[in-house]
Each structure stands twice: as structure tokens, then as C-alpha cells.
Design a protein around this motif. Structure first.
Motif, PDB file in Angstrom:
ATOM      1  N   PHE A   1      -2.580   7.180  -0.616  1.00 26.66           N
ATOM      2  CA  PHE A   1      -2.313   6.732   0.756  1.00 26.66           C
ATOM      3  C   PHE A   1      -1.151   7.513   1.357  1.00 26.66           C
ATOM      4  O   PHE A   1      -1.200   7.932   2.514  1.00 26.66           O
ATOM      5  CB  PHE A   1      -2.014   5.236   0.765  1.00 26.66           C
ATOM      6  CG  PHE A   1      -1.522   4.732   2.093  1.00 26.66           C
ATOM      7  CD1 PHE A   1      -2.419   4.463   3.117  1.00 26.66           C
ATOM      8  CD2 PHE A   1      -0.163   4.553   2.327  1.00 26.66           C
ATOM      9  CE1 PHE A   1      -1.966   4.020   4.351  1.00 26.66           C
ATOM     10  CE2 PHE A   1       0.291   4.110   3.551  1.00 26.66           C
ATOM     11  CZ  PHE A   1      -0.606   3.835   4.568  1.00 26.66           C
TER      12      PHE A   1
ATOM     13  N   ILE B   1       0.768   3.348  -3.154  1.00 23.61           N
ATOM     14  CA  ILE B   1      -0.439   4.104  -3.499  1.00 23.61           C
ATOM     15  C   ILE B   1      -0.205   5.575  -3.158  1.00 23.61           C
ATOM     16  O   ILE B   1      -0.010   5.935  -1.994  1.00 23.61           O
ATOM     17  CB  ILE B   1      -1.675   3.562  -2.746  1.00 23.61           C
ATOM     18  CG1 ILE B   1      -1.860   2.072  -3.042  1.00 23.61           C
ATOM     19  CG2 ILE B   1      -2.929   4.345  -3.127  1.00 23.61           C
ATOM     20  CD1 ILE B   1      -2.964   1.426  -2.232  1.00 23.61           C
TER      21      ILE B   1
ATOM     22  N   VAL C   1      -7.541   2.184  -1.017  1.00 23.26           N
ATOM     23  CA  VAL C   1      -6.775   0.960  -0.760  1.00 23.26           C
ATOM     24  C   VAL C   1      -7.655  -0.247  -1.044  1.00 23.26           C
ATOM     25  O   VAL C   1      -8.885  -0.172  -0.928  1.00 23.26           O
ATOM     26  CB  VAL C   1      -6.270   0.918   0.703  1.00 23.26           C
ATOM     27  CG1 VAL C   1      -5.321   2.057   0.970  1.00 23.26           C
ATOM     28  CG2 VAL C   1      -7.428   0.946   1.686  1.00 23.26           C
TER      29      VAL C   1
ATOM     30  N   ASP D   1      -6.389   6.126  -8.136  1.00 18.56           N
ATOM     31  CA  ASP D   1      -6.213   5.153  -7.059  1.00 18.56           C
ATOM     32  C   ASP D   1      -7.533   4.488  -6.683  1.00 18.56           C
ATOM     33  O   ASP D   1      -7.558   3.295  -6.338  1.00 18.56           O
ATOM     34  CB  ASP D   1      -5.588   5.831  -5.834  1.00 18.56           C
ATOM     35  CG  ASP D   1      -4.129   6.191  -6.061  1.00 18.56           C
ATOM     36  OD1 ASP D   1      -3.481   5.512  -6.879  1.00 18.56           O
ATOM     37  OD2 ASP D   1      -3.647   7.147  -5.436  1.00 18.56           O
TER      38      ASP D   1
ATOM     39  N   ILE E   1       0.827  -1.211   0.000  1.00 19.98           N
ATOM     40  CA  ILE E   1       0.000   0.000   0.000  1.00 19.98           C
ATOM     41  C   ILE E   1       0.861   1.260   0.000  1.00 19.98           C
ATOM     42  O   ILE E   1       0.356   2.352  -0.285  1.00 19.98           O
ATOM     43  CB  ILE E   1      -0.959   0.025   1.206  1.00 19.98           C
ATOM     44  CG1 ILE E   1      -0.191  -0.008   2.527  1.00 19.98           C
ATOM     45  CG2 ILE E   1      -1.946  -1.124   1.136  1.00 19.98           C
ATOM     46  CD1 ILE E   1      -1.080   0.013   3.748  1.00 19.98           C
TER      47      ILE E   1
ATOM     48  N   ALA F   1      -8.216   0.437  -6.898  1.00 20.73           N
ATOM     49  CA  ALA F   1      -8.743  -0.324  -5.766  1.00 20.73           C
ATOM     50  C   ALA F   1     -10.018  -1.076  -6.159  1.00 20.73           C
ATOM     51  O   ALA F   1     -10.226  -2.227  -5.750  1.00 20.73           O
ATOM     52  CB  ALA F   1      -9.024   0.615  -4.589  1.00 20.73           C
TER      53      ALA F   1
ATOM     54  N   GLU G   1      -6.874  -4.856   2.401  1.00 20.82           N
ATOM     55  CA  GLU G   1      -5.761  -4.198   3.089  1.00 20.82           C
ATOM     56  C   GLU G   1      -6.199  -2.969   3.871  1.00 20.82           C
ATOM     57  O   GLU G   1      -5.363  -2.149   4.251  1.00 20.82           O
ATOM     58  CB  GLU G   1      -4.677  -3.795   2.063  1.00 20.82           C
ATOM     59  CG  GLU G   1      -4.243  -4.891   1.114  1.00 20.82           C
ATOM     60  CD  GLU G   1      -3.681  -6.105   1.834  1.00 20.82           C
ATOM     61  OE1 GLU G   1      -3.209  -5.944   2.973  1.00 20.82           O
ATOM     62  OE2 GLU G   1      -3.734  -7.209   1.272  1.00 20.82           O
ATOM     63  N   ARG G   2      -7.491  -2.836   4.101  1.00 21.07           N
ATOM     64  CA  ARG G   2      -7.973  -1.620   4.769  1.00 21.07           C
ATOM     65  C   ARG G   2      -7.461  -1.503   6.194  1.00 21.07           C
ATOM     66  O   ARG G   2      -7.012  -0.432   6.619  1.00 21.07           O
ATOM     67  CB  ARG G   2      -9.501  -1.607   4.749  1.00 21.07           C
ATOM     68  CG  ARG G   2     -10.082  -1.258   3.384  1.00 21.07           C
ATOM     69  CD  ARG G   2     -11.557  -1.525   3.333  1.00 21.07           C
ATOM     70  NE  ARG G   2     -12.125  -1.119   2.040  1.00 21.07           N
ATOM     71  CZ  ARG G   2     -13.323  -1.503   1.605  1.00 21.07           C
ATOM     72  NH1 ARG G   2     -14.067  -2.305   2.347  1.00 21.07           N
ATOM     73  NH2 ARG G   2     -13.748  -1.087   0.428  1.00 21.07           N
TER      74      ARG G   2
ATOM     75  N   ALA H   1      -3.861  -0.579   6.154  1.00 22.61           N
ATOM     76  CA  ALA H   1      -3.650   0.803   5.724  1.00 22.61           C
ATOM     77  C   ALA H   1      -3.916   1.779   6.862  1.00 22.61           C
ATOM     78  O   ALA H   1      -3.124   2.697   7.106  1.00 22.61           O
ATOM     79  CB  ALA H   1      -4.563   1.113   4.538  1.00 22.61           C
TER      80      ALA H   1
END
Length: 381
Positions: free
Chosen positions: A131, A128, A273, A349, A125, A353, A277-278, A281
Motif C-alpha cells: 500500500f 502494508i 488490503v 501482502d 493499512i 489480505a 478497508e478497501r 485504502a
């Protein structure tokens, strides 16, 4: 939440409670990371934004109430045990919410991954852009606000002792209540208004009826709110020794500016994201911002000492704290720049996602279909 602040106070007053305090802080940190992820499994689209907004409002109000309650305990001469009353009652609320969420979660994908694969996916991540920019804004804002929250009692008390007329004869406890009240009123007005405006612009409804959906509405609204927050925050520091009413008005506009960040930033993080993977993140973002914010008070104190020199005069001490706080507050301008840059990478992004999510759902559907066909063949045999 008020738990970390309370634990530091309890740790100072009762050293034997240190292990308990650390445990409560860890539980609070886990709660702040996992609850937004749980909300994404309970709500979608506009409802998710409203749910996250409500959680942020509750957290911000709790912090201000805890500061006000702490100032009352210190200034009223009440026994320090009074601080123990609120925490058990506050802890009941998230417990009930988690019990309710446990019975209302939708079907969530389960990923059979090894520890190494999870670690690699979590680090992915960092590629990104959105992010990185959101984490940068959290870190810069956390540095400035953490330093200010640490030093502003000293600044207020110096002004209180040297020029009490600025506070119009208002007791110190009432001053903290008014500050918290101004911030709460600003957020209470700003959060639902800015959320409604951003969602209307995002989905082409309300004021933007008939227009196409515009995904960049979220970062643009947040950047505008951050600009107001930075300007008002700096103005409140400048006006502290000149006019308390002007400082109070600036605090109100800080609340409005903070409202945009509080109502939309978490949702933007969850949008850019991959769904799997939240939690990583949010945890990684909070880790980065915490590491940046931890030494903020010490750095601002060092800058203040360099400015003050050998002088022990209260006026010199105040101006040193004031200038050092202004130096830290300049980072809020950098956070505004990060939000403006976010508007250029946010769309791409979000699309990436969504593509990853669709691909994972297709793979899961294929696996489910193959399993059903296999079971059908076995049943025929």
C-alpha cells in the motif's frame, strides 16, 4: 473526470458558482473512491480487472476530451456558456451506473464498528508495504503530471509564437486534438493488450498456457509500462522545441506506458488490503497523492523562475519551463523503482489480505450458526 477542471474554469468565469463547483468536485472525489469498491462487490478475479480497466479508460478519455473541448471554447471565440452543456450530460452516465449497481450488488458484509475502531483499522493499512509503495507511485506520478499539465500550455504557446514552423502550420486547437488523439490511441491499444498479457501470465493461460500462476506478473508488467511512460514523457519534453512529430510519437508511447498503470494499479491496491478497508485504502491513497500534487505547479514555477533569472526573452522562459518540467519528470523514475520494489512485497501482502478475509468469513459463519441454533432452541420452547 472532467468535472474538477471544468469547475475551476467555471469558478474563474463565474465566481458566484463557487459553492456549486466545490460540491461537484466533492461528489466527483467520492465517486472515484467508492466505484472501485462497488466493482469488487459486483465482479471477481479477471472480471474485476476488466471492469476497473473500463472505468479507467472512460476517466482518462473524459479528461482528454475535456481539455480538447476547453481549447476549442477558448480559441473559437464561443461564449463561455458553451462549457455548461457537457457537464449535465456527463453526470447522467454515473447516475445510471449507480442505479444499476444498487440492484446488482451481492451480499456484502456489514460491520458494526464504532468510529474509533474504524479509524484505527483505517490507519492500520499504513503498515502494508505494498500500500505504501502504491501510494508513493500515485503521488510521484501525480506530482509530475499535474505540474506538466499546468505548464505545458505556456510552453506550447511560447514555441507557437517564436518558432511556429515546428508545428507545420497546424492550428493550436488541432494540435491539442492531435495530442489527445495520440494519447487515446496509445491507451486504447495498450490497456486491453497489457491487461490480457498480465492476466495470462498471472493465471497461466494464453501465452503462458501450462505454467503455474504467477502473482508477481501484475507489478512486473506495471513497472515495465511505467519505465516506458517515464522515458517517453521525458523525451516528449525534450523534443517539444525540436520536432512536433517526434513529440507526438512520444505522446503515443506515453499513452501505452500509462495503460499498464491504468489497467492494473487499482486492482493491485484492492488485492493487498483487507476487504473491509478497501474504501479507506483508496481514499487515503488519493488523499496522499492529492496533497503531494497540489503544490507541484508552484514548485515547478519557482524552479523555472530560478533558472530564468531576470531574463524576459521567450526562449529563456521556454527553456526554464522545460528544465523545470524535466526536474519534475525525474520523479517518474522514482515511481518505476517503487513498482520494482512492489514485486517483492506483493505476494506476501496479498496472502495476508486473503487470510484476514477468510478469518472474517469464518467468524461471520460462526455467528450465523450460533444465531440459527439459538432460534431453533427458542422455537422448541
Amino acid at each position: 473526470t472532467p468535472l474538477p477542471n471544468f469547475c475551476l474554469y467555471l469558478d474563474h468565469m463565474l465566481p458566484t458558482s463557487r459553492s456549486v463547483g466545490i460540491g461537484i468536485i466533492h461528489a466527483s472525489a467520492s465517486f472515484s473512491v467508492l466505484v472501485p469498491v462497488i466493482m469488487t462487490d459486483l465482479f471477481q478475479d479477471r472480471h474485476l480487472g476488466i471492469a476497473l480497466m473500463s472505468i479507467n479508460i472512460a476517466g482518462l478519455v473524459a479528461i482528454m476530451v475535456s481539455v480538447t473541448f476547453g481549447s476549442w471554447v477558448v480559441s473559437s471565440g464561443s461564449p463561455w456558456q458553451s462549457g455548461l452543456i457537457g457537464v449535465p450530460l456527463i453526470a447522467i452516465v454515473p447516475l445510471l451506473c449507480l442505479l444499476w449497481a444498487k440492484n446488482n450488488l451481492r451480499n456484502v458484509q456489514k460491520h458494526d464498528k464504532g468510529i474509533a475502531k474504524i479509524f484505527v483499522d483505517a490507519l492500520s493499512i499504513l503498515s502494508i508495504k505494498s500500500f505504501i509503495l502504491l501510494s508513493a507511485t500515485y503521488s510521484l506520478t501525480n506530482f509530475a503530471t499535474a505540474a506538466y499539465n499546468f505548464w505545458f500550455p505556456s510552453m506550447y504557446l511560447i514555441i507557437w509564437d517564436t518558432t511556429p514552423d515546428i508545428f507545420l502550420g497546424i492550428p493550436y486547437t488541432v494540435v491539442t486534438i492531435l495530442n489527445s488523439g495520440a494519447m487515446i490511441v496509445g491507451m486504447a491499444m495498450g490497456i486491453p493488450t497489457l491487461m490480457w498479457f498480465a492476466q495470462s501470465w498471472r493465471y497461466g493461460t494464453g501465452l503462458f498456457e501450462g505454467r503455474n500462476e504467477y502473482l508477481r506478473a501484475y507489478p512486473i508488467v506495471v513497472s515495465a509500462g511505467s519505465s516506458l511512460n517515464a522515458a517517453s514523457f521525458i523525451l516528449s519534453i525534450i523534443m517539444l522545441d525540436r520536432s512536433y512529430l517526434a513529440c507526438l510519437a512520444s505522446t503515443f508511447f506515453v499513452g501505452i506506458g500509462t495503460a499498464a498503470d491504468a489497467s492494473l494499479s487499482q486492482q493491485m491496491m484492492l488485492m493487498v488490503v483487507p476487504s473491509s478497508e478497501r474504501a479507506a485504502a483508496i481514499a487515503l491513497s488519493r488523499l496522499i497523492s492529492s496533497i503531494v500534487g497540489i503544490p507541484s505547479a508552484q514548485i515547478v514555477g519557482l524552479i523555472a523562475d530560478l533558472i530564468r533569472g531576470d531574463s524576459t526573452l521567450p526562449s529563456d522562459r521556454f527553456h526554464a519551463y522545460q528544465l523545470a518540467s524535466l526536474c519534475a519528470s525525474s520523479l517518474l523514475i522514482a515511481s518505476v523503482i517503487c513498482f520494482l520494489l512492489l514485486a517483492f512485497s506483493f505476494n506476501l501482502d496479498c496472502e495476508k489480505a486473503k487470510e484476514i478475509k477468510d478469518k472474517e468469513e469464518e467468524e461471520e459463519a460462526d455467528e450465523r450458526t450460533a444465531l440459527i441454533e439459538k432460534e431453533a432452541l427458542l422455537s422448541k420452547e
